[in-house]
Write a protein that holds these residues in place. Structure first.
Motif, mmCIF file in Angstrom:
data_model
loop_
_atom_site.group_PDB
_atom_site.id
_atom_site.type_symbol
_atom_site.label_atom_id
_atom_site.label_comp_id
_atom_site.label_asym_id
_atom_site.label_seq_id
_atom_site.Cartn_x
_atom_site.Cartn_y
_atom_site.Cartn_z
ATOM 1 N N GLU A 126 11.481 -21.553 -3.138
ATOM 2 C CA GLU A 126 10.256 -21.893 -1.997
ATOM 3 C C GLU A 126 9.513 -20.917 -2.261
ATOM 4 O O GLU A 126 8.489 -20.989 -1.607
ATOM 5 N N ILE A 127 10.311 -19.569 -2.763
ATOM 6 C CA ILE A 127 9.515 -18.698 -1.158
ATOM 7 C C ILE A 127 9.808 -17.358 -2.658
ATOM 8 O O ILE A 127 10.344 -17.400 -3.277
ATOM 9 N N ILE A 128 8.678 -17.304 -2.842
ATOM 10 C CA ILE A 128 8.197 -16.509 -3.908
ATOM 11 C C ILE A 128 8.456 -15.110 -2.981
ATOM 12 O O ILE A 128 7.326 -14.749 -2.050
ATOM 13 N N CYS A 129 8.728 -13.607 -3.813
ATOM 14 C CA CYS A 129 8.999 -12.923 -3.006
ATOM 15 C C CYS A 129 8.200 -11.544 -3.540
ATOM 16 O O CYS A 129 7.678 -11.703 -4.709
ATOM 17 N N SER A 130 7.107 -10.756 -2.382
ATOM 18 C CA SER A 130 6.184 -9.553 -2.915
ATOM 19 C C SER A 130 6.795 -7.999 -2.549
ATOM 20 O O SER A 130 6.719 -7.921 -0.770
ATOM 21 N N ALA A 131 6.809 -6.992 -2.478
ATOM 22 C CA ALA A 131 6.698 -6.096 -2.046
ATOM 23 C C ALA A 131 6.132 -4.820 -2.194
ATOM 24 O O ALA A 131 5.203 -4.879 -3.432
ATOM 25 N N CYS A 132 5.448 -4.724 -0.086
ATOM 26 C CA CYS A 132 4.418 -3.705 -1.004
ATOM 27 C C CYS A 132 4.915 -2.217 -0.356
ATOM 28 O O CYS A 132 4.591 -1.956 0.764
ATOM 29 N N LEU A 133 4.516 -1.828 -1.488
ATOM 30 C CA LEU A 133 4.894 -0.407 -1.016
ATOM 31 C C LEU A 133 3.981 0.475 -1.264
ATOM 32 O O LEU A 133 3.495 1.702 -0.955
ATOM 33 N N THR A 134 3.737 0.536 -3.003
ATOM 34 C CA THR A 134 2.462 1.633 -3.237
ATOM 35 C C THR A 134 1.673 0.975 -2.493
ATOM 36 O O THR A 134 0.935 0.253 -1.814
ATOM 37 N N GLU A 135 0.458 2.874 -2.763
ATOM 38 C CA GLU A 135 -0.606 2.822 -2.056
ATOM 39 C C GLU A 135 -1.543 3.935 -2.552
ATOM 40 O O GLU A 135 -0.897 4.250 -3.323
ATOM 41 N N PRO A 136 -2.929 3.509 -2.380
ATOM 42 C CA PRO A 136 -4.014 3.916 -3.662
ATOM 43 C C PRO A 136 -3.499 5.627 -3.443
ATOM 44 O O PRO A 136 -3.621 6.149 -4.826
ATOM 45 N N ARG A 137 -3.459 6.326 -2.922
ATOM 46 C CA ARG A 137 -2.937 7.191 -2.878
ATOM 47 C C ARG A 137 -2.292 7.675 -3.084
ATOM 48 O O ARG A 137 -1.126 8.923 -3.218
ATOM 49 N N GLY A 138 -0.963 7.186 -3.421
ATOM 50 C CA GLY A 138 0.136 7.491 -4.404
ATOM 51 C C GLY A 138 1.486 6.896 -4.306
ATOM 52 O O GLY A 138 1.661 6.311 -3.162
ATOM 53 N N GLY A 139 2.682 6.099 -5.228
ATOM 54 C CA GLY A 139 3.868 6.051 -5.165
ATOM 55 C C GLY A 139 4.826 6.281 -5.035
ATOM 56 O O GLY A 139 5.310 5.479 -4.214
ATOM 57 N N THR A 140 4.570 7.596 -5.994
ATOM 58 C CA THR A 140 5.999 8.373 -5.745
ATOM 59 C C THR A 140 6.112 8.760 -4.657
ATOM 60 O O THR A 140 7.530 8.823 -4.116
ATOM 61 N N ASP A 141 5.066 8.989 -3.434
ATOM 62 C CA ASP A 141 5.658 9.899 -2.323
ATOM 63 C C ASP A 141 5.737 9.403 -0.881
ATOM 64 O O ASP A 141 5.071 9.352 -0.480
ATOM 65 N N LEU A 142 6.840 7.781 -1.680
ATOM 66 C CA LEU A 142 6.965 7.043 -0.011
ATOM 67 C C LEU A 142 6.369 7.706 0.913
ATOM 68 O O LEU A 142 6.528 6.643 1.918
ATOM 69 N N GLY A 143 7.320 8.832 1.296
ATOM 70 C CA GLY A 143 7.480 9.787 2.636
ATOM 71 C C GLY A 143 6.401 10.052 3.544
ATOM 72 O O GLY A 143 6.330 10.147 4.397
ATOM 73 N N ASN A 144 4.777 9.947 2.261
ATOM 74 C CA ASN A 144 4.138 10.270 2.681
ATOM 75 C C ASN A 144 2.889 9.142 3.115
ATOM 76 O O ASN A 144 1.432 9.496 2.609
ATOM 77 N N MET A 145 3.290 7.392 2.893
ATOM 78 C CA MET A 145 2.787 7.352 3.690
ATOM 79 C C MET A 145 1.271 7.014 4.248
ATOM 80 O O MET A 145 2.266 7.237 5.487
ATOM 81 N N GLU A 146 0.330 5.680 3.907
ATOM 82 C CA GLU A 146 -0.707 6.144 5.083
ATOM 83 C C GLU A 146 -0.556 4.987 5.832
ATOM 84 O O GLU A 146 -1.100 4.513 6.744
ATOM 85 N N THR A 147 -0.557 3.336 5.412
ATOM 86 C CA THR A 147 -0.009 2.367 6.294
ATOM 87 C C THR A 147 0.559 2.217 7.926
ATOM 88 O O THR A 147 2.071 2.866 7.825
ATOM 89 N N THR A 148 -0.120 2.585 8.624
ATOM 90 C CA THR A 148 0.793 2.195 10.102
ATOM 91 C C THR A 148 0.764 1.401 10.718
ATOM 92 O O THR A 148 0.879 -0.350 10.384
ATOM 93 N N ALA A 149 2.495 1.123 11.188
ATOM 94 C CA ALA A 149 2.426 0.047 12.152
ATOM 95 C C ALA A 149 2.824 0.788 13.625
ATOM 96 O O ALA A 149 3.422 1.385 13.870
ATOM 97 N N THR A 150 1.896 0.316 14.161
ATOM 98 C CA THR A 150 1.502 0.548 15.828
ATOM 99 C C THR A 150 2.193 -0.284 16.805
ATOM 100 O O THR A 150 1.730 -1.386 16.573
ATOM 101 N N LYS A 151 3.154 0.141 17.876
ATOM 102 C CA LYS A 151 3.861 -0.648 18.733
ATOM 103 C C LYS A 151 2.429 -1.319 19.397
ATOM 104 O O LYS A 151 1.661 -0.364 20.197
ATOM 105 N N VAL A 152 3.073 -2.606 19.298
ATOM 106 C CA VAL A 152 1.790 -3.713 20.909
ATOM 107 C C VAL A 152 2.795 -4.799 21.068
ATOM 108 O O VAL A 152 4.356 -4.832 20.621
ATOM 109 N N ASP A 153 2.698 -5.042 22.420
ATOM 110 C CA ASP A 153 3.266 -5.359 23.374
ATOM 111 C C ASP A 153 3.862 -6.778 21.970
ATOM 112 O O ASP A 153 2.851 -7.385 20.887
#
Ligand SMILES: Cc1cc2nc3c(=O)[nH]c(=O)nc-3n(C[C@H](O)[C@H](O)[C@H](O)COP(=O)(O)OP(=O)(O)OC[C@H]3O[C@@H](n4cnc5c(N)ncnc54)[C@H](O)[C@@H]3O)c2cc1C
Length: 392
Positions: A126-153
């Motif tokens: 019932e649930i198909i899964c998807s993994a969102c890791l790779t970014e336009p500037r690269g998939g190998t250097d994942l420690g350098n990712m640009e997608t941000t998670a900003t803390k809010v309430d």
């Protein structure tokens, strides 16, 4: 396939694991294989084929019974991935992403609530899964990712773009990595699990592909997408070990899929070599064609042994088998690519016609050299282990 090949293929599997192989092979050949080329021609994601998997427990081979899965052991999981990939790489990818990357991470790092919310649905299909890791500037250097998670309430706001995302358009669960602080590099990485259908500000667009179109690869944009605190998998800022574990199991299942693809190239090339004639004899009687077949079989068996050994190490409870994972992933994906190339050579010009499947295997196999770590990344890791620069 000949009896000799059959015997080699089952080397060292238990009786139960052989039964799993037989069951999956019969199912895959009867229910999946006859429809794959049509999906390919129509560039259509195989939703109808995926729907056939749960009945045999094929969507939850790493999920324990208490959550509705069919887990028995890691080697059996590898055999399932191998046999599904032997007929269809998209179907195999659905199983591999759901079990290695998502269910495995939930089981290891998830809260009771996250496990009971998602795992039964994954196992039931019932649930198909998807993994969102790779970014336009690269998939190998994942420690350098640009997608941000900003803390809010009450949660986090996600902003950024992920590319090459398999199954995104069909998914009921996203495994996402984003950083809470880019300056912290890998120490800022945080893992999330959330239902994309509940994400306001999310857009999923087609990712422009020259080939592999029935995969429906997507570009996923997060624009101030709110995810609640209970979507964090593990601890904020401690997502890199979650990712490491997920990719470690992902490498196992991708390597197993590559063995299936390598085997498929043999299964296609052998009968063709014994049917096609040139200069008054079967091309399979020419030594140069025999050399190709021999190398195809040898590299498939080498890869299979690396994959099964890795599975057995995991079954024995060895927590991280990073070097063995890299060895299996590197050698199995290279074997799949080379087998597709050699198989194509056996088919001659017909390999690039729509009539034969062999040419399709090449792009699929090559793509498997990128996912879950490129060949170069695995060579780097193996060399670092060998040189003592890295220990885990
Ligand atoms: C069919 C397909 C499906 C995919 N599905 C998904 C998915 O579902 N989810 C997802 O997140 N991603 C997915 N990907 C993306 C895949 O994981 C990436 O392509 C992969 O991680 C490599 O990243 P990149 O393509 O950005 O290459 P880059 O990271 O830009 O690398 C480019 C080249 O540089 C080399 N390189 C990089 N660093 C080093 C180094 N330190 N030393 C030596 N060489 C180096 C690489 O090996 C490669 O050859 C998919 C890709 C494909 C093709």
């Amino acid at each position: 396939m000949t009896a000799a090949l059959d015997r080699m293929m089952d080397f060292d599997l238990s009786e139960e694991q052989r039964l799993v192989r037989r069951m999956v092979r019969e199912f895959a050949e009867a229910e999946i294989l006859p429809h794959v080329e049509r999906c390919e021609r129509e560039e259509r994601y195989p939703t109808d084929l995926i729907a056939k998997l749960p009945e045999l427990g094929l969507l939850g081979p790493m999920i324990p019974e208490e959550y509705g899965g069919s887990f028995s052991d890691v080697v059996s999981y590898g055999v399932i991935c191998e046999e599904l990939a032997r007929v269809d790489w998209v179907v195999a990818s659905v199983v591999s992403v759901a079990n290695s990357l998502v269910a495995g991470s939930l089981l290891e790092f998830g809260t009771d609530q996250q496990k009971s919310r998602y795992l039964p649905g994954i196992a039931k299909g019932e649930i198909i899964c998807s993994a969102c890791l790779t970014e336009p500037r690269g998939g190998t250097d994942l420690g350098n990712m640009e997608t941000t998670a900003t803390k809010v309430d009450g949660g986090f706001l996600l902003n950024g773009t992920k590319v090459f995302i398999s199954h995104a358009d069909h998914a009921g669960l996203f495994f996402i990595v984003a950083t809470i602080d880019r300056s912290l590099k890998h120490k800022g990485v945080t893992a999330f699990v959330a239902d994309p259908r509940e994400m306001e500000g999310l857009t999923i667009g087609a990712f422009p592909m020259r080939t592999l179109k029935r995969d429906n690869l997507a570009e996923v944009h997060f624009e101030d997408v709110f995810v609640p605190d209970d979507a964090v998998l593990g601890v904020p800022g401690r997502g890199f070990p979650v990712l490491g574990k997920a990719l470690d199991m992902g490498r196992f299942s991708v390597a197993a899929r590559c063995v299936g693809q390598s085997q498929r190239a043999i299964d296609l090339a052998v009968p063709y070599a014994m049917e096609r004639e040139a200069f008054g004899q079967k091309i399979g009687e020419f030594q140069m064609i025999q050399t190709k077949i021999a190398e195809m079989v040898a590299r498939t068996e080498q890869a299979r042994l690396l994959v099964y050994r890795l599975g057995r190490m995991k079954d024995a409870g060895i927590p991280r088998c990073s070097m063995e994972s890299s060895l299996a992933k590197l050698k199995a994906s290279q074997a799949a690519t080379q087998n597709a190339l050699d198989g194509m050579q056996v088919f001659g010009g017909y390999s690039v016609t729509a009539e034969y499947e062999i040419g399709r295997l090449l792009m699929e196999a090559k793509a498997l050299e990128f996912g879950e770590g490129t060949s170069e990344l695995h060579q780097k890791l193996i060399a670092e282990f060998a040189l003592g620069i890295r220990t885990q």
